[in-house]
Design a protein around this motif. Structure first.
Motif, PDB file in Angstrom:
ATOM      1  N   TYR A  17       5.841 -13.778   0.605  1.00 18.24           N
ATOM      2  CA  TYR A  17       4.440 -13.356   0.683  1.00 18.24           C
ATOM      3  C   TYR A  17       3.556 -14.569   0.442  1.00 18.24           C
ATOM      4  N   PRO A  18       2.435 -14.658   1.129  1.00 18.43           N
ATOM      5  CA  PRO A  18       1.940 -13.757   2.170  1.00 18.43           C
ATOM      6  C   PRO A  18       2.607 -14.054   3.513  1.00 18.43           C
ATOM      7  N   SER A  54      -5.174   0.213  -4.787  1.00 18.15           N
ATOM      8  CA  SER A  54      -3.881  -0.465  -4.868  1.00 18.15           C
ATOM      9  C   SER A  54      -2.940   0.325  -5.772  1.00 18.15           C
ATOM     10  N   LEU A  63      -0.851  -7.420  -2.082  1.00 16.71           N
ATOM     11  CA  LEU A  63      -2.032  -8.122  -2.581  1.00 16.71           C
ATOM     12  C   LEU A  63      -1.675  -9.245  -3.542  1.00 16.71           C
ATOM     13  N   THR A  64      -0.830  -8.931  -4.533  1.00 19.40           N
ATOM     14  CA  THR A  64      -0.478  -9.922  -5.559  1.00 19.40           C
ATOM     15  C   THR A  64       0.980  -9.760  -5.947  1.00 19.40           C
ATOM     16  N   GLU A  65       1.534 -10.836  -6.487  1.00 19.50           N
ATOM     17  CA  GLU A  65       2.865 -10.804  -7.086  1.00 19.50           C
ATOM     18  C   GLU A  65       2.823 -11.673  -8.333  1.00 19.50           C
ATOM     19  N   ASP A  66       3.147 -11.085  -9.456  1.00 14.46           N
ATOM     20  CA  ASP A  66       3.094 -11.783 -10.736  1.00 14.46           C
ATOM     21  C   ASP A  66       4.461 -11.709 -11.407  1.00 14.46           C
ATOM     22  N   GLN A 125       0.740  -0.302  -8.121  1.00 14.90           N
ATOM     23  CA  GLN A 125       1.592  -1.329  -8.700  1.00 14.90           C
ATOM     24  C   GLN A 125       3.063  -0.922  -8.591  1.00 14.90           C
ATOM     25  N   ARG A 166       9.115  -8.762 -11.844  1.00 16.51           N
ATOM     26  CA  ARG A 166       7.816  -9.069 -11.251  1.00 16.51           C
ATOM     27  C   ARG A 166       6.994  -7.801 -11.096  1.00 16.51           C
ATOM     28  N   LEU A 225       4.234  -6.247  -8.582  1.00 13.86           N
ATOM     29  CA  LEU A 225       3.630  -6.378  -7.255  1.00 13.86           C
ATOM     30  C   LEU A 225       2.488  -5.385  -7.135  1.00 13.86           C
ATOM     31  N   SER A 226       1.405  -5.802  -6.525  1.00 13.17           N
ATOM     32  CA  SER A 226       0.298  -4.895  -6.214  1.00 13.17           C
ATOM     33  C   SER A 226       0.206  -4.775  -4.704  1.00 13.17           C
ATOM     34  N   LYS A 227       0.181  -3.550  -4.229  1.00 12.05           N
ATOM     35  CA  LYS A 227       0.122  -3.307  -2.794  1.00 12.05           C
ATOM     36  C   LYS A 227      -1.053  -2.410  -2.474  1.00 12.05           C
TER      37      LYS A 227
END
Length: 198
Positions: free
Chosen positions: A25-26, A78, A34-37, A80, A54, A56-58
């Motif tokens: 991603y991306p 979004s 949207l994000t990966e932490d 999670q 991790r 992830l926000s989608k």
């Protein structure tokens, strides 16, 4: 409760795929991520495996049928997901287990993906097992069916997104790639799916 098993073959070595999974991603096929932490990461001293968790926000852009919109009304834009992964460099397996945190009463998805060196010696085999369960009385079966169908369609997008990430790493990908082989006999894979319920 519904089950789904997908098998895919990636035309790259396991080392190439394992390294690329952290950079997928991306990509143009997965714009909904949207994000990966990274929440935690360590190497197990006994096994040598890399263990990662991790968040992830989608995008929550569920194209729900008219009867299903009432269940997701008022939900944020979004959702999670938690992704736990184990990379075993000795066995050459990269295993992820993912489940959603948001909307879990409406639909709970638990997915396990195993990336392993294919016996043909020239590719990496991906086996995806997913379980869909809904706690909505009276609508649960319809929600599970809809979610399974959507998951199977989105699997191709995820596959081509990973191919794009491999290309970014200058790994040659032939143009005549067929994406997903879908198996419709989940009972044969029940033993593989049961650990996901725990």
């Amino acid at each position: 409760m519904r089950f789904c098993t997908l098998e895919q073959s990636l035309p790259a070595t396991w080392n190439e795929v394992a390294a690329t999974l952290w950079e997928r991603y991306p990509n143009s096929h997965s714009k909904h991520v949207l994000t990966e932490d990274t929440l935690s990461r360590h190497v197990d001293p006994n096994s040598g495996c890399l263990i990662t968790r991790r968040l992830l926000s989608k995008v929550n852009s569920v194209p729900a049928p008219a009867w299903g919109k009432v269940f997701v009304a008022g939900v944020g834009k979004s959702v999670q997901m938690i992704e736990d992964s184990i990379v075993d460099p000795i066995a050459q397996t990269f295993t992820t287990v993912t489940h959603n945190l948001g909307l879990s009463r409406v639909m709970c998805l638990r997915e396990r993906c195993v990336y392993k060196w294919n016996k043909d010696g020239s590719s990496t085999l991906v086996v995806k097992d997913a379980i869909f369960s809904s706690g909505i009385r009276g609508f649960g079966a319809a929600i599970e069916k809809f979610s399974k169908e959507r998951y199977c369609k989105n699997a191709n997008r995820a596959y081509f997104g990973l191919l794009d990430a491999l290309k970014r790493r200058s790994i040659y990908i032939p143009h005549s790639i067929l994406p997903v082989y879908l198996r419709h006999q989940p009972r044969l894979y029940l033993a593989r799916l049961l650990p996901l319920l725990r």
